[in-house]
Write a protein that holds these residues in place. Structure first.
Motif: not given
Ligand code: HEM
Length: 285
Positions: A93, A232-233, A238
């Motif tokens: 996180l 997806i994220c 949030f």
């Molecule tokens: C500008 C902000 C953010 C961007 C650009 C971003 C981008 C991404 C991307 C590209 C992925 C991979 C998705 C995929 O495999 O298709 C991801 C996964 C993830 N993100 Fe974010 N994220 C952001 C903010 C956050 C925040 C604020 C949190 C938590 C508070 C978070 C938690 C996670 C988690 C736990 C995953 C894994 C989800 C899974 O594999 O099921 N992200 N994010």
């Protein structure tokens, strides 16, 4: 997220975190005390130690933070996460939820400073809303132009370059046969720069996302800064809310100026940011 109170402890954690991310993509992976990688490993160990302490404290006295929620969470059979699981979730996180939003907000500051006409429109939208009252949840849904600007920052400066997918079924793509069992990288960076989706992809233009143009709606998965599909994220809603709040406050209450003598060239590792970081002077309006 961890319920850390701002102060010396927060500063120390932040420094350890920077040392860790600096060594995340190191080429020299000799774990010696003077290599970036070695320093990152040492920082990671200190972070893990710290998290162990915090997890134990929160288990005794839960506070209002994500970690305490995770500690209390139970699955359908009443099982809780183990200490090890809680610690790795906290690390995930911190990285997923911190580096990414920091990166996008940094580039937002840069692009608004580079494009005064965009800044003017975004500020006018905010000042109009501010004349009706303080920022609240309802107002967050009434900022179509700021949303367009954030979408363009996501397209232009995607914090995450790509992601992996496992192939579960053979398929053909552009004349290539891709067998089941392979591992693929989908490129967010390349997708966002495809000319057939985004004409003149190298120009920063929030109006691509205006109701009239909607360039990202022509094909599915055209704007994938947060990934896509079932994985997806998880933090997308949030993150978008957090960035809107910060952007709205900056636009309403501050002027800013990018200081001279720094490189704004993009570096992608350990996270997408300007080469020299970003030195910027904020002044209350
Ligand atoms: C500008 C902000 C953010 C961007 C650009 C971003 C981008 C991404 C991307 C590209 C992925 C991979 C998705 C995929 O495999 O298709 C991801 C996964 C993830 N993100 Fe974010 N994220 C952001 C903010 C956050 C925040 C604020 C949190 C938590 C508070 C978070 C938690 C996670 C988690 C736990 C995953 C894994 C989800 C899974 O594999 O099921 N992200 N994010």
């Amino acid at each position: 997220m961890l319920g850390t109170i701002p102060g010396a402890e927060c500063v120390r954690l932040s420094q350890l975190f920077t040392t860790l991310t600096n060594g995340l993509f190191a080429i020299n992976t000799l774990p010696l005390p003077f290599t970036k990688f070695g320093k990152a490993i040492a920082a990671r160990n200190q972070i893990l130690e710290h998290l162990k302490k915090v997890v134990r404290e929160r288990q005794q006295n839960p506070t209002k933070d994500t970690l305490s929620l995770l500690i209390q969470a139970k699955d359908e059979e009443g099982n809780s996460l183990s200490e090890k699981e809680l610690i790795v979730q906290a690390v995930l996180l911190l990285f997923a939820g911190h580096e990414t939003t920091t990166s996008m907000l940094t580039w937002l500051c840069v692009e608004l400073a580079r494009h005064p006409e965009v800044l003017k429109r975004a500020r006018e939208e905010q000042l109009q809303l501010a004349s009706k009252g303080d920022l609240n949840l309802e107002q967050l849904g009434q900022m179509p132009y700021l949303e367009q600007v954030l979408l363009e920052v996501e397209r232009f400066h995607q914090p995450v370059g790509g992601g992996f997918r496992g192939v579960i079924k053979d398929f053909e793509f552009n004349g290539f046969h891709v067998p089941a069992g392979w591992r693929l990288l989908y490129s967010i960076l390349m997708t966002h720069k495809l000319e057939e989706i985004y004409p003149q992809p190298e120009s920063f233009d929030p109006d691509r996302f205006s109701p009239q143009r909607q360039e990202h709606k022509q094909y599915p998965f055209s704007l994938i800064g947060f990934g896509g599909g079932p994985r997806i994220c998880i933090g997308i809603a949030f993150a978008k809310m957090e960035m809107k709040i910060i952007a709205a406050q900056l636009l309403r209450s501050y002027h800013w100026e990018i200081l001279p003598n720094q490189s704004l060239d993009t570096v992608f590792f350990p996270s997408n940011r300007p080469k020299d970081g970003l030195r910027v002077r904020f002044q209350p309006r």
